[in-house]
Scaffold this active site. Structure first.
Site, PDB file in Angstrom:
ATOM      1  CG  ASP A   1     -36.091  11.798  20.188  1.00  0.00           C
ATOM      2  OD1 ASP A   1     -35.307  12.745  20.154  1.00  0.00           O
ATOM      3  OD2 ASP A   1     -35.841  10.700  19.654  1.00  0.00           O
TER       4      ASP A   1
ATOM      5  CG  HIS B   1     -32.903   9.675  17.369  1.00  0.00           C
ATOM      6  ND1 HIS B   1     -33.338  10.399  18.447  1.00  0.00           N
ATOM      7  CD2 HIS B   1     -31.556   9.736  17.419  1.00  0.00           C
ATOM      8  CE1 HIS B   1     -32.311  10.880  19.108  1.00  0.00           C
ATOM      9  NE2 HIS B   1     -31.208  10.497  18.501  1.00  0.00           N
TER      10      HIS B   1
END
Ligand code: NAX
Length: 327
Positions: free
Chosen positions: A161, A189
């Protein structure tokens, strides 16, 4: 020549494994002078174990000077034995019609067993990095089973990310990627994760000032990063694999590099208002190889606070689904 370190990898015959193992054996993860022994763990099915043999044959065929041995096994007690690093990539995927709570519970059982076994048989200095989804909660579960290894040894990956966020900011600003600094991921996540753009800089100036488009930062940027995994599945027909493997290389490389500041999901201990018991993506600074401190000094405005609260709520909910497995 340094003593080889033992690196256990679950899901070694999977997509991510196929990109990951070659990078580890080449020295990208632990450095060009650190030999490794790969301990490759797969499920006890012929198809998976056959595929694993094929991967091992290709690793042989690369003639990597740093690769000092391989163990191929479906027995986690063998695979995690004396491991200095345990990279938990394998997980049960979400099947058609499967509820999120069921996915959490099924994976919870797998990560319960892994946590117990790692705690029993891995090396004293063992570190664990979880990639298999839901990564934060799987990591929390594995850590909850450890009596010998402290919770801070268990981390989950949000580096993909971070890398995605960095790349999107560079693209939008039309600058070189290396000009983008200090973009860190907070929370789960999942699409709820929050890349705190207010702290990012581009060429030494605040990213918001360089980009000059607050609406994009609050909306398009967040949704592009948050939904990037789904966009890749839609385009490729398969989930992110090479970029995930690359992110795990970065995750571990940064964790063994003192001074590195990077995003890692760790036990929050209450930082930034997260529930103290959940594993949340946070900015950390590596202190000594494998150890880190959470950086708690970033100021959050109301927008950021609402995003942190939302991703925290999701983590707390995930924890509630697996409450009976923890502790
Ligand atoms: P694949 O389905 O290609 O491979 C997974 C492999 O793990 C399979 O070979 C399977 O046999 C094995 N496996 C399953 N359970 C196991 C167990 N208990 N012990 C040992 N091996 C086991 O999936 P892949 O694309 O490699 O993705 C692996 C995991 O990473 C998935 O859970 C996926 O959701 C997750 N991801 C996490 C990311 C992150 O940023 N944290 C990003 C990428 C990825 O989606």
């Amino acid at each position: 020549m340094k003593t080889p370190i033992r690196v256990a990898v679950t899901g070694a015959a999977g997509q991510i494994g196929y990109s990951l193992l070659f990078r580890i054996a080449s020295g990208a993860m632990f450095g060009p002078d650190q030999p490794v022994i790969l301990q490759l763990i797969e499920v006890p099915f012929e198809k998976a174990l056959k595929a694993l043999e094929g991967v091992a044959m290709e690793l042989d065929d690369c003639a990597f000077p740093l690769l000092k041995g391989m163990v191929l096994t479906s027995d986690p007690k063998v695979g995690f034995k004396d491991a200095n690093w345990a990279l938990l990539v394998g997980a049960k995927p979400r099947g058609p019609g499967m509820e999120r709570a069921d996915l959490l519970k099924d994976n919870g059982k797998i990560f319960t067993a892994m946590g117990e076994i790692i705690d029993t048989v891995a090396a004293d200095d063992a570190r664990v990095a979880v990639v298999g989804n839901p990564a934060n909660t799987n990591c929390m579960i594995a850590a909850s089973k450890a009596k010998r290894l402290p919770p801070e040894r268990f981390t989950a990956m949000v580096r993909l990310d971070q890398n995605r966020a960095q790349a999107q900011l560079a693209k939008k600003a039309g600058t070189d990627l290396t000009a983008v600094k200090d973009i860190y991921i907070y929370g789960n996540h999942s699409p709820s994760m929050f890349p705190a753009f207010a702290h990012a800089t581009i060429g030494g100036r605040p990213a918001a000032e360089v980009i000059g488009d607050d609406a994009w930062l609050r909306d398009g940027f967040l949704s592009t990063v948050g939904k990037r995994g789904a966009a890749i599945i839609a385009a490729r027909g398969l989930s992110s694999a090479a970029s995930a493997a690359n992110a795990l290389v970065d995750h571990v490389r940064s964790l063994v590099t003192p001074g590195a500041v990077h995003s890692v999901a760790v036990k929050s201990n209450g930082a930034y208002g997260f529930d103290p018991a959940v594993w949340a993506g946070l900015p950390v600074r590596t202190t000594t190889p494998g150890s880190y401190e959470i950086l708690t000094g970033y100021a959050m405005d109301d927008f950021a606070k609402s995003k942190l609260a939302a991703t925290n709520r999701e983590l707390v909910e995930e924890r509630s689904f697996v409450a009976e497995l923890i502790g």
